[in-house]
Design a protein around this motif. Structure first.
Motif, mmCIF file in Angstrom:
data_model
loop_
_atom_site.group_PDB
_atom_site.id
_atom_site.type_symbol
_atom_site.label_atom_id
_atom_site.label_comp_id
_atom_site.label_asym_id
_atom_site.label_seq_id
_atom_site.Cartn_x
_atom_site.Cartn_y
_atom_site.Cartn_z
ATOM 1 N N VAL A 28 -73.447 23.504 72.953
ATOM 2 C CA VAL A 28 -74.611 22.777 73.469
ATOM 3 C C VAL A 28 -74.212 21.353 73.866
ATOM 4 N N LEU A 29 -73.374 20.715 73.048
ATOM 5 C CA LEU A 29 -72.910 19.366 73.372
ATOM 6 C C LEU A 29 -72.088 19.371 74.656
ATOM 7 N N PHE A 30 -71.227 20.372 74.816
ATOM 8 C CA PHE A 30 -70.427 20.475 76.036
ATOM 9 C C PHE A 30 -71.312 20.729 77.258
ATOM 10 N N LEU A 31 -72.391 21.492 77.061
ATOM 11 C CA LEU A 31 -73.256 21.867 78.177
ATOM 12 C C LEU A 31 -74.157 20.716 78.606
ATOM 13 N N TYR A 32 -74.757 20.037 77.627
ATOM 14 C CA TYR A 32 -75.761 19.016 77.942
ATOM 15 C C TYR A 32 -75.276 17.584 77.714
ATOM 16 N N GLY A 33 -74.111 17.407 77.092
ATOM 17 C CA GLY A 33 -73.591 16.062 76.857
ATOM 18 C C GLY A 33 -73.391 15.259 78.142
ATOM 19 N N PRO A 34 -72.726 15.820 79.163
ATOM 20 C CA PRO A 34 -72.560 15.059 80.419
ATOM 21 C C PRO A 34 -73.887 14.672 81.065
ATOM 22 N N MET A 35 -74.865 15.576 81.011
ATOM 23 C CA MET A 35 -76.174 15.269 81.582
ATOM 24 C C MET A 35 -76.829 14.104 80.845
ATOM 25 N N LEU A 36 -76.754 14.136 79.519
ATOM 26 C CA LEU A 36 -77.339 13.067 78.720
ATOM 27 C C LEU A 36 -76.614 11.748 78.958
ATOM 28 N N THR A 37 -75.296 11.798 79.090
ATOM 29 C CA THR A 37 -74.516 10.584 79.340
ATOM 30 C C THR A 37 -74.911 9.938 80.658
ATOM 31 N N ALA A 269 -78.240 7.143 88.703
ATOM 32 C CA ALA A 269 -79.692 7.175 88.895
ATOM 33 C C ALA A 269 -80.084 8.317 89.822
ATOM 34 N N LEU A 270 -79.296 8.521 90.880
ATOM 35 C CA LEU A 270 -79.570 9.621 91.800
ATOM 36 C C LEU A 270 -79.401 10.961 91.093
ATOM 37 N N GLY A 271 -78.351 11.088 90.287
ATOM 38 C CA GLY A 271 -78.157 12.323 89.535
ATOM 39 C C GLY A 271 -79.290 12.575 88.557
ATOM 40 N N SER A 272 -79.806 11.515 87.941
ATOM 41 C CA SER A 272 -80.926 11.669 87.011
ATOM 42 C C SER A 272 -82.181 12.139 87.729
ATOM 43 N N VAL A 273 -82.426 11.593 88.928
ATOM 44 C CA VAL A 273 -83.611 11.992 89.694
ATOM 45 C C VAL A 273 -83.538 13.474 90.064
ATOM 46 N N THR A 274 -82.395 13.929 90.542
ATOM 47 C CA THR A 274 -82.265 15.334 90.909
ATOM 48 C C THR A 274 -82.416 16.250 89.693
ATOM 49 N N THR A 275 -81.884 15.816 88.549
ATOM 50 C CA THR A 275 -82.024 16.615 87.329
ATOM 51 C C THR A 275 -83.473 16.671 86.871
#
Length: 302
Positions: A28-37, A269-275
């Motif tokens: 789970v950390l490997f999957l969602y860690g980059p997104m959270l970072t 910021a752009l990556g966060s908006v798309t996510t």
């Protein structure tokens, strides 16, 4: 016995529980860690960089994103991706449902059609994109030759290309979303009990009424799920779009291009908006599925 307290002893964990829990937590950390970072770094202050430590907390980079990143029109790319995703979603749902209904009966050549459709899942995405791009360039050549032969010089001068958002790019995205929609609908109708439709017809319902009032409510959650798959797969697609979109770009293509030129947290910021858009679509899908299930349960109990 009266007055005796009953203590419910918890069963001991199996020997492999904790190792499997650790592996799952790491996954789970490997999957969602980059997104959270990326999400955290996008809220840095004006002096923030691309790595930790976090330098202040603000919406500075989101404001800069709204103002634009150099010569890139993020707003237009965002609207193009939304429009393309919406069209892909609608077509994926409509074609998947129609195909599911058609395949309930034996079709001549149906097996070959199914395997041809699903084959696009195992083909490299860039190959599909190159093939569609080449096909439309050949179409451009044929159209230009035909216009020249007909003497339509004015039309020929104004003609650009058949490559575009709702032509070649749409087709490229459907080669990715339709197989998923078809597989879901086939699974749904394999479990569907035709006795419901037969009961509706016995009560005098026409085939259309039986579909609208019996079949559609029962498969409604699956249709909503197909719509979510269609939109999110289109929203994030890069490889199948890259060679088949023509002169414009979708938001993922712009984001890919900006990774080599933008060196500020604005790219985060752009990556966060798309996510966030993808998460909102998933949330709306789950809410719609829950509402449909409650409505179906209420109908059965009434």
């Amino acid at each position: 016995m009266p007055g005796l307290k009953h203590h419910h002893l918890r069963e001991p964990r199996p020997a492999g529980f904790w190792p499997l829990l650790i592996v799952f937590a790491l996954f789970v950390l490997f999957l969602y860690g980059p997104m959270l970072t990326i999400f955290v770094l996008s809220f840095q202050g004006p002096e923030g960089g691309l790595t930790f430590p976090l330098r202040g907390v603000s919406l500075h980079w989101f404001r800069q994103l709204a103002e634009g990143l150099g010569t890139v029109d993020i707003g237009s790319a965002f609207r193009r991706s939304l429009m393309l995703g919406a069209v892909v979603m609608l077509l994926t749902v409509a074609l998947s449902v129609l195909a599911g209904l058609a395949y309930r009966k034996r079709l001549r050549g149906g097996d070959a059609l199914f395997f041809v459709t699903v084959a696009s899942l195992i083909m490299p995405s860039i190959v599909v994109s190159l093939g569609i791009g080449l096909q439309f360039r050949l179409l451009d050549t044929g159209i230009k030759d035909a216009l020249g032969a007909l003497g339509a010089e004015g039309t020929l001068e104004n003609y650009g290309t058949a490559l575009g958002l709702l032509t070649s790019a749409l087709g490229a995205h459907l080669t990715w979303t339709l197989p998923f929609g078809l597989l879901i609908m086939f699974a749904v109708f394999n479990r569907f009990n035709p006795a419901y439709e037969e009961a509706a017809r016995d009560l005098g319902a026409t085939p259309w009424q039986a579909f609208c009032h019996v079949v559609l409510p029962l498969i409604g959650p699956s249709i909503v799920g197909i719509g979510m798959f269609g939109f999110t797969l289109s929203w994030d697609e890069i490889a199948r779009t890259s060679q088949a979109i023509g002169d414009v770009n979708t938001l993922p293509l712009e984001l890919q291009g900006l990774t080599s030129t933008v060196t500020t947290p604005a790219i985060y910021a752009l990556g966060s908006v798309t996510t966030i858009v993808s998460l909102l679509v998933m949330g709306c899908t789950l809410a719609a599925v829950a509402w449909l299930r409650r409505r179906s349960s209420a109908r059965r109990t009434s």
